[in-house]
Scaffold this active site. Structure first.
Site, PDB file in Angstrom:
ATOM      1  N   HIS A 106       6.688  42.726   2.652  1.00  5.46           N
ATOM      2  CA  HIS A 106       6.012  42.426   1.385  1.00  5.46           C
ATOM      3  C   HIS A 106       5.255  41.106   1.433  1.00  5.46           C
ATOM      4  O   HIS A 106       4.403  40.859   0.585  1.00  5.46           O
ATOM      5  CB  HIS A 106       6.981  42.481   0.209  1.00  5.46           C
ATOM      6  CG  HIS A 106       7.948  41.343   0.091  1.00  5.46           C
ATOM      7  ND1 HIS A 106       9.267  41.446   0.447  1.00  5.46           N
ATOM      8  CD2 HIS A 106       7.787  40.076  -0.371  1.00  5.46           C
ATOM      9  CE1 HIS A 106       9.877  40.292   0.210  1.00  5.46           C
ATOM     10  NE2 HIS A 106       8.998  39.445  -0.285  1.00  5.46           N
ATOM     11  N   ASP A 139      11.517  46.643   4.807  1.00  5.79           N
ATOM     12  CA  ASP A 139      10.830  45.431   4.364  1.00  5.79           C
ATOM     13  C   ASP A 139      10.744  44.387   5.474  1.00  5.79           C
ATOM     14  O   ASP A 139      10.933  43.195   5.241  1.00  5.79           O
ATOM     15  CB  ASP A 139      11.498  44.836   3.124  1.00  5.79           C
ATOM     16  CG  ASP A 139      10.605  43.803   2.428  1.00  5.79           C
ATOM     17  OD1 ASP A 139       9.381  43.854   2.627  1.00  5.79           O
ATOM     18  OD2 ASP A 139      11.142  42.940   1.708  1.00  5.79           O
ATOM     19  N   SER A 220      10.881  34.372   1.229  1.00  2.00           N
ATOM     20  CA  SER A 220      10.925  35.687   1.856  1.00  2.00           C
ATOM     21  C   SER A 220      10.354  35.654   3.268  1.00  2.00           C
ATOM     22  O   SER A 220       9.270  35.121   3.503  1.00  2.00           O
ATOM     23  CB  SER A 220      10.141  36.704   1.025  1.00  2.00           C
ATOM     24  OG  SER A 220      10.832  37.041  -0.139  1.00  2.00           O
TER      25      SER A 220
END
Length: 367
Positions: A106, A139, A220
């Protein structure tokens, strides 16, 4: 037919201001994504409670964050992704000296269709990067920078060595603030967290590592390391309380290093990831009153000729166990497609017309 679609409803947290709703954010390229935590994700799997494990004295101490930062920060990068519609930042870590960098899908998905990716190193150098491959289902993604001297590489740890209570350090670029370091402990293991994916589908953080170290949007794809500076997880999501203004509340989740390593190696070798496949459409069966159907995953449909069909499973069956472990939701079956390889055999317990049965499914490559 989508493999194992989710049929969950939001869970409500007990004992927090009269039942506030927990939500998961994953620090996406353009915005903080919000999704309700499902009940199965909060309770985790039915493995032996990790909180009962004895924690060695040296693991119960606090990491020297200064020493860890000096060792690891040169391997951690800030990633920017742009396209014609927007831009955002995330984090990553160098996993090969030739310039391969591990991150979350992402973080770079915004640039996957004609956009641009750039990397800022610990020393402030900014260079362009290319996307080697990405896997929306887990992811995870790998990007690469070229034309650089041999880069310092983050060492991989092992998921088997991670225990509840051990200290950890998280490094990344929350809100674009490069070279940020936070610390905490491993709060829990084996959390399966459902987060927003692509094209209306979800991604699963399978057997994720829960921590109270601050993880915020932009962390992230970064690094969660142990006191030796070894990568043990890729921070990917955190929980917030609605109307609290966002930010870390001490509930962060990282993809375990063993899965991240396996996925990244396959991406580097082939440019993609091939997952295992049952050929089922499922819905979660919630806990029922005595005498009702067993809890598990209800089979809504079976793809003709798929592994599940070959094993004799039918629409209307309820999967109650897999590999000897109880199945409490569709996520338990979906997780197997991410952690098993095509060709692996999975023993499935199920109920048909109220009677228990068992079969073995030989998984195939996902079409």
């Amino acid at each position: 037919m989508n493999e194992v679609p989710s049929m969950h409803t939001p869970a409500h947290a007990a004992g927090h201001g009269g039942g506030g709703q927990w939500r998961i954010w994953a620090s996406a390229a353009t915005a903080v994504l919000m999704i309700a935590v499902v009940a199965a994700a909060i309770v985790g799997t039915n493995r032996p409670p990790q909180s009962t494990l004895a924690v060695a004295a040296d693991q119960a101490s606090v990491c020297s964050a200064t020493q860890v930062a000096e060792q690891v920060l040169p391997t951690v990068v800030t990633i920017s992704a742009t396209n014609g519609r927007g831009a955002g930042t995330g984090s990553g870590e160098v996993i090969r000296s030739d310039g391969h960098i591990l991150t979350n899908n992402h973080v770079i998905a915004l640039a996957a269709d004609g956009g641009q990716v750039s990397v800022v190193f610990n020393d402030g150098r900014s260079v362009p990067a290319v996307i080697v491959g990405r896997d929306p289902k887990t992811d995870l993604a790998v990007i690469k920078v070229d034309g650089q001297p041999p880069l310092p590489v983050i060492p991989f740890g092992s998921s088997d060595d991670v225990v509840v209570g051990q200290p950890v350090v998280v490094l990344g670029a929350p809100l674009g603030l490069s070279n940020t370091v936070t610390s905490g402990i491993v709060s829990a293991l084996d959390r399966t967290i459902e987060v927003p994916g692509e094209a209306g589908e979800s991604a699963l953080l399978v057997s994720s590592v829960q921590t109270d170290a601050a993880i915020n949007p932009g962390n992230s794809g970064g690094a969660m390391v142990d006191c030796a500076g070894q990568l043990i997880g890729v921070p990917s999501a955190g929980a917030t309380v609605p109307d609290s203004g966002g930010g870390s509340i001490g509930l962060g989740f990282a993809i375990p290093v063993d899965l991240a390593r396996a996925v990244s190696e396959e991406i580097i070798a082939t440019g993609k990831v091939t997952h295992a496949y049952f050929g089922l459409s499922l819905a979660t069966v919630p806990p029922a009153a005595p005498g009702g159907p067993p809890r598990g995953a209800y089979i809504r449909a079976v793809v003709p000729g798929a592994p599940a069909a070959a094993a004799g499973l039918r629409a209307g069956d309820i999967i109650t166990s897999a590999d000897g472990k109880p199945v409490l939701s569709t996520d338990d079956i979906a997780a197997l497609t991410l952690t098993k390889d095509p060709g692996d055999r999975v023993v499935i317990g199920y109920a048909r017309d109220g009677k228990p049965a068992e079969t073995t499914v030989t998984l195939a490559p996902a079409p």
